[in-house]
Design a protein around this motif. Structure first.
Motif, mmCIF file in Angstrom:
data_model
loop_
_atom_site.group_PDB
_atom_site.id
_atom_site.type_symbol
_atom_site.label_atom_id
_atom_site.label_comp_id
_atom_site.label_asym_id
_atom_site.label_seq_id
_atom_site.Cartn_x
_atom_site.Cartn_y
_atom_site.Cartn_z
ATOM 1 N N LEU A 165 8.260 -49.774 -27.216
ATOM 2 C CA LEU A 165 7.887 -50.303 -28.538
ATOM 3 C C LEU A 165 6.412 -50.664 -28.587
ATOM 4 N N PHE A 166 5.919 -51.389 -27.577
ATOM 5 C CA PHE A 166 4.506 -51.777 -27.574
ATOM 6 C C PHE A 166 3.603 -50.577 -27.311
ATOM 7 N N PHE A 170 11.260 -52.596 -25.031
ATOM 8 C CA PHE A 170 10.059 -53.295 -25.481
ATOM 9 C C PHE A 170 8.796 -52.628 -24.937
ATOM 10 N N LEU A 229 4.958 -54.576 -19.362
ATOM 11 C CA LEU A 229 6.359 -54.215 -19.528
ATOM 12 C C LEU A 229 6.658 -52.830 -18.961
ATOM 13 N N THR A 240 2.114 -53.408 -23.120
ATOM 14 C CA THR A 240 2.596 -52.089 -22.717
ATOM 15 C C THR A 240 2.468 -51.903 -21.211
#
Length: 248
Positions: A210-211, A207, A28, A25
């Motif tokens: 998402l994380f 992503f 990204l 997290t």
């Protein structure tokens, strides 16, 4: 609890306790910020404006929010079938995050629309209207869930509501393909779309969100489990105190 269910829960707990989602997290997220402000296209719908960059978080928030509500649906179904407390906790934690992401989706979308289309809201936009309906449905789920003690009638009622209410999610996400979309025509895989978006930057942001969801879901489930243990200890203490009082 069956062996397959036990292994699945064990794997999910292992993922939630792992530090990998948190590190991903962070990495990204920083990459997303750098790419959005340093590489992403600012031009959409024939307008070049910095507010267009909000789309690189608006879209991931909407997609991951939909995923979170799908997890809620699955958790509700599994809780109703098995009665395992973990699925109820997973469903509720994911619904909380899905609701937050849906709220941020509406806020960022409205802010973008105010600058580009000079309106905070347009009731003729089918995506906006259906997504707002989803927001109200899951606000109701959270209200029902918080209205009584866990593990009884309220938990089952909330789970049934979560299963039935989920039908609004796929309808909202498919609305721009089911009906004529004036403001939200699909931009990915649609060569006729007016919006232009840098796909590579969008995927990095997707992503990252998402994380972030996985990390926060792990925290929420863990807090649910701690709360359950504390409530169990309190009930045990009350029972033991009551028995001692009766003996006296």
């Amino acid at each position: 609890m069956g062996s397959y269910e036990g292994r699945t829960i064990g794997f999910l707990r292992w993922v939630f306790r792992s530090s990998v989602p948190g590190y991903l997290t962070l990495i990204l997220g920083l990459a997303s910020i750098g790419l959005v402000f340093g590489h992403a296209s600012k031009s959409m719908y024939g307008v070049s404006h910095g507010i267009n960059l909000i789309a690189y978080w608006h879209v991931p928030l909407a997609l991951v929010g939909g995923l979170a509500l799908t997890v809620t649906f699955a958790g509700c179904v599994l809780y109703l079938v098995t009665g395992t407390r973990f699925w109820e906790q997973l469903a509720h934690g994911s619904a909380e995050l899905g609701f937050v992401f849906a709220t941020l989706t509406l806020v960022t979308g409205s802010a973008w629309g105010r600058v580009i289309w000079n309106t905070w809201w347009d009731w003729s936009d089918i995506r906006l209207v259906t997504f707002l309906f989803v927001w109200f449905i899951y606000a109701g789920y959270l209200i029902i869930y918080s209205s009584g003690d866990r593990g009884g009638r309220v938990s089952r009622l909330a789970s049934v509501y979560g299963v039935v209410g989920f039908i609004t999610v796929p309808i909202s996400y498919a609305s721009t393909r089911l009906w004529t979309a004036r403001l939200h025509a699909p931009s990915m895989g649609n060569p006729d779309a007016e919006a232009a978006i840098t796909a590579s930057v969008l995927f990095v942001s997707l992503f990252a969100v998402l994380f972030l969801y996985v990390s926060l879901l792990g925290v929420r489930v863990h807090l649910h489990e701690l709360t359950t243990r504390i409530d169990s200890l309190k009930n045990r203490t009350r029972t033991e105190t009551y028995k001692r009082t009766e003996r006296q």
